[in-house]
Each structure stands twice: as structure tokens, then as C-alpha cells.
Scaffold this motif. Structure first.
Motif: not given
Lengths: 69, 461
Positions: A6, A8-10, B149, B226
Motif C-alpha cells: 500500500f 498507492l493513492n493514499n 488509511d 506494507r
């Protein structure tokens, strides 16, 4: 499940520690494993009655990040 | 084409788009990078589900040219929020309701294959008494296995201040004003009672363990992290867990300064009624569209504004009074009234990057009318503010002012003077009128029967 990396686009940095705690909060056993591993050094040191010395931070290869998908 | 458009200072973090102002109208540019997510939001049923339930601010797609054409996908015009407020100005239940809304929205998103990508308390505003998400670009397409997130942000913006307010001291919620991205979890962990560290859920995990894990992994990138994958069921468990942690957090004000002010005022029920009628008459004369009731207590007289359809902010220094006001608004589904915790002797400043992320109180004005009932003596005597300076502040905030003068002979003022030297020679009805004459003309003056107090309707010169 495929492993997804992850970054990516965060736009928010979710934070490494926060990611791991999510595993625990999600009630997944994997989370407990990772956290145990995280604190294993401390637990070992405690049981042996020694002072805990944190390991040197691992050097990561930045190129790995986008190549995983 | 050179259209005059000004990008809003707080709107720079998320590359999905930004807010801009053109000819006084607020627009949001949606960028190309957010195209897929936006289309999914609008056509996949989530936008409809959220706006129908009043959880997301509705918008229309606008024809106006984008402010940054190179990046643009669309321009939308969101419904206008009457007054932008910030979490450090909210009472306990306001922040709690905003937190629960955020979690409900995250759950609703997952049901439609979208994830709430951030969990900022600043994405919530109060419209007609209820919290609503104002950031239309908060949802992203959910990818199977992705963790949340916004988790850390949620804990910092909502959970930490609520836990501190409920379990330690309500004033700690003000830490939100110091830390723009929410209360650091290690600080919250240090301040919370030791008993909250026990257990395998709730604050023990979301605050204490979370703080420890952050410290452990700060500046480290760990391959395992990750590769963290979470099932959708796992994500829903986190949302449930946070909800169950927040639900039982309660704050019941006791023994605060003015929580029961109206039970020990210098007014009889009749005099209170008459005061309300005079205020109502003044409001009708000034015919404002927007107003600030400063030192509003629990909003008894703010209703003279809001029930006439005036968009009213009712601020008070006392979190208990504001809490009471909010709970009443919520229970009675009242419109046009927003209660906020603001210390007028030190009102919310401009904060954040380049002082442009969060506006000061005055920057969020001016309004048509300010009201200051039973307030002047607190400013002038407790805080030594010269009356002329009070007048200047009101004149900067509004065209009209309804002000109550409380003379020295009043027992409330006597109470303030009981423990200090009376250095306030100018504090007389005459001195008050003179001080206000610098900025205002008296339109009307009405003594309140059964008291020594006088109500004024002023208009700015």
C-alpha cells in the motif's frame, strides 16, 4: 489473498504502527502475531532481567514499493 | 480565460480536488485523479444514500470553468454551510455526534464498495443543528485487503479528545486547538487514567497500544506493515469497535460556572419574558440574516434570532452551557442555531499552514448583528477590557449590535467587584454610551422593568 503493497493513492500517511494496530483491532489473529513479534525483544529482555536495546532500524529498499503489484 | 478565483487556504492536502471561491460563491474542483472515485460515488448509490440521510452535503455540478483547468475533471457547487466551525469550538456531544457520523459514513461507504479515505474532524460541519460531512471527495474506491488509511486520524481527531473530555477533564478537548492534526496519541495515553490501559479492546487498543506501536515504528518502514491486508469484515470490526468505544463515553457537566445561570440570575420569570420581547423587537427592527450571540449561555435569547430564521451562532465560554444548548437543539430538531464554545477574551485564532487553514472568529464574519446580553461586565470588569475596545470589536463583527448594560449597582457586578479594587470609573451608563458612540449610534434604548439593566439597539456609524 494476494499481497498488496500500500503506497498507492493514499494522501494520508496511515502510519506503520497504526496499520499494525488495525490488525489487532480488526480481531484478526495475524495482528496479535505481528505485535507479539514487535514486542518480543522487550518481552525476552524482561524475562531475562536485562535492559532492552532496540534493534537498529532496517534499511529498506525503496524500489520494492511499486513493483509488487 | 482569466476568471478571478481564490483557492481556499485549508484546501490543499488532498490531491483529489480543492475548494475555491469565485464572485463570493464556493465551488469545489474535482480533479482527474479522482474521476473514477467521483463517478462511482455519484452513480453507485452512495451519494444518494448519504445525502438522503443527511450525512453528506448535497451538491450540484456547475458549468463554471475550473480554477485549475490542467487538473480538472469537474466543478461542483456544494450546498452552502452557514458558518464554518472547528472541533475545538464544539461541545462534547457535538464532537461525539461528529465521530459517530464519521463511523456511520465509513460503514455506509463499505456497503457500496467505497472507503472513507480520511477521518478528519474538520470535514464535518453543523448545518441546522446536525453534523454533516462537507468533503465530497472523502470516499475512494475500496480495494479488497486495504486497511483503513483514516484510522490514525480518527483516533487523533475524535477518540482522543472525547476520551480525555469524558474521563479526565473537559478542558482537555481544547488541545485540538494546539494540535492541528488531532491530539497525539502518546500524549492522550499519558493523560488517560491507568485503568483504561486494561483489556484487549477499546481505549487500551485504539489509544494506548496504538501510541506504543507508533513509537515503536516511528521512522521505520517495515515490510510486514506494507503487506498488511485486512478483510472487509476486519474493517467493519474496527468500525464497530470504535463505535463501541465511543458510545459509552459521556460527559455530564457538574458544578461548572454558569451551567445553572438562569436559575440564579437577577431576573424574575416576568422580567425574563419582557427582556425576550424587547430583544425580539430589536431583532425585527434590524432584520438581520446572520447573527452572533456572544456569551449566549444555553441560548435562551439566541432563539429570538434563530426562530425568526436568522442564521445564529450562539457562543459561550462555558462548555456546560453550550452542551445544554446543543442537546436542546438536537432534542427539538431546532434550525438555524449553532452553539459553540468560545472564550471571547481569547477567541479562536487563525491556525495552520500560513495561518490559512483555520480562520479566526472575526475572519468568519462579519455578520449582520451581534448580541451581547449580560456580557459587558464580564469583559469590562473581569477582563479589564476598555468599553471603547468592546465597541470596536463589535463594530468589526457586525452592522447592528444589541447590547445589555449591567450597571455597577447590579448584584452580579458587585460579585465581580467583591474581591478586587474598583478601578472602573468609566463603568457607568453614561460612560458606556460615550464609549459606544465612537463606532455606533443608538437606535433604541429600553430599560428592563424590574431590574437596573438597560438594553440598547446600536447601528454602526
Amino acid at each position: 489473498m494476494p499481497i498488496i503493497f500500500f503506497k498507492l493513492n493514499n494522501y494520508l500517511d496511515p502510519g506503520t504502527g497504526s496499520l499494525l494496530v488495525q490488525l489487532l483491532a480488526a480481531g484478526l489473529l495475524g495482528g496479535i502475531g505481528i505485535l507479539l513479534k514487535t514486542f518480543w525483544g522487550r518481552i525476552k529482555a524482561f524475562l531475562k532481567g536485562e535492559k532492552y536495546v532496540p534493534p537498529a532500524p532496517a534499511v529498506e529498499d525503496e524500489d520494492q514499493e511499486d513493483s509488487a503489484e | 480565460m482569466s476568471l478571478d478565483s481564490e483557492r481556499v487556504g485549508a484546501s490543499f492536502r488532498d490531491p483529489s480536488g480543492f475548494i475555491f471561491k469565485r464572485d463570493g460563491v464556493l465551488f469545489r474542483q474535482v480533479n482527474q485523479v479522482y474521476r473514477k472515485a467521483y463517478d462511482r460515488l455519484m452513480t453507485g448509490g452512495l451519494y444518494e444514500a448519504l445525502t438522503n440521510r443527511g450525512m453528506l452535503i448535497p451538491h450540484e455540478e456547475a458549468d463554471t470553468p475550473p480554477a485549475d483547468a490542467a487538473l480538472a475533471y469537474k466543478v461542483i457547487r456544494p450546498q452552502v454551510v452557514p458558518f464554518i466551525s472547528y472541533p475545538y469550538e464544539w461541545s462534547f456531544s457535538q464532537l461525539k455526534d461528529a465521530a459517530l457520523l464519521t463511523l456511520s459514513a465509513a460503514r455506509a461507504g463499505l456497503e457500496q464498495g467505497m472507503v472513507l479515505k480520511d477521518a478528519s474532524a474538520y470535514n464535518i460541519q453543523f448545518v441546522n443543528g446536525k453534523p454533516v460531512i462537507i468533503d465530497t471527495l472523502s470516499f475512494d474506491i475500496y480495494r479488497e485487503g486495504a486497511p483503513w488509511d483514516g484510522y490514525r486520524q480518527f483516533c487523533q481527531h475524535f477518540l482522543a479528545p472525547l476520551a480525555l473530555g469524558a474521563l479526565v477533564d473537559i478542558r482537555l478537548m481544547q488541545l485540538m486547538r494546539v494540535y492541528i492534526d488531532g491530539i497525539p496519541l502518546d500524549l492522550a495515553s499519558e493523560l488517560l487514567p491507568g485503568k483504561t490501559k486494561l483489556g484487549l479492546a477499546g481505549l487500551a487498543v485504539h489509544i494506548h497500544l496504538h501510541a506504543k506501536a507508533q513509537q515503536q515504528y516511528s521512522d521505520k518502514q517495515v515490510a510486514q506493515a506494507r503487506a498488511v491486508t485486512l478483510s472487509k469484515a476486519g474493517l467493519l470490526n474496527i468500525i464497530d469497535g470504535l463505535e463501541k468505544t465511543i458510545q459509552p463515553l459521556k460527559w455530564e457537566p457538574k458544578g461548572t460556572e454558569w451551567g445553572d445561570y438562569y436559575h440564579c440570575t437577577n431576573y424574575s420569570d416576568d422580567a425574563l419574558k419582557t427582556k425576550g420581547e424587547i430583544v425580539g423587537g430589536f431583532v425585527e427592527k434590524a432584520a438581520p440574516k446572520t447573527a452572533w450571540d456572544l456569551g449566549a449561555n444555553n441560548g435562551l435569547f439566541s432563539r429570538e434570532l434563530s426562530r425568526r430564521g436568522v442564521e445564529t451562532v450562539a457562543s459561550d465560554i462555558d462548555p456546560a452551557a453550550v452542551e445544554q444548548d446543543y442537546l436542546a437543539i438536537r432534542a427539538n430538531d431546532e434550525q438555524h442555531l449553532l452553539p459553540l464554545v468560545i472564550d471571547l477574551t481569547n477567541p479562536s485564532p487563525a491556525l495552520g499552514w500560513a495561518h490559512r487553514e483555520r480562520e479566526s472568529l472575526l475572519e468568519r464574519g462579519p455578520v449582520d448583528l451581534v448580541m451581547a446580553l449580560a456580557l459587558i461586565h464580564h469583559l469590562a470588569i473581569s477582563n479589564n477590557v476598555p468599553l471603547s475596545s468592546v465597541a470596536q470589536f463589535f463594530a468589526a463583527a457586525a452592522t447592528w449590535a444589541i447590547v445589555e448594560f449591567v450597571p455597577k449597582s447590579d448584584s452580579q457586578v458587585q460579585r465581580l467587584l467583591a474581591t478586587r479594587k474598583d478601578i472602573f470609573d468609566q463603568y457607568t451608563e453614561e460612560g458606556f454610551e460615550q464609549a459606544f458612540a465612537g463606532c455606533f449610534t443608538i437606535v433604541e434604548k429600553a430599560p428592563i422593568p424590574g431590574s437596573e439593566r438597560v438594553l440598547y439597539l446600536f447601528k454602526r456609524k
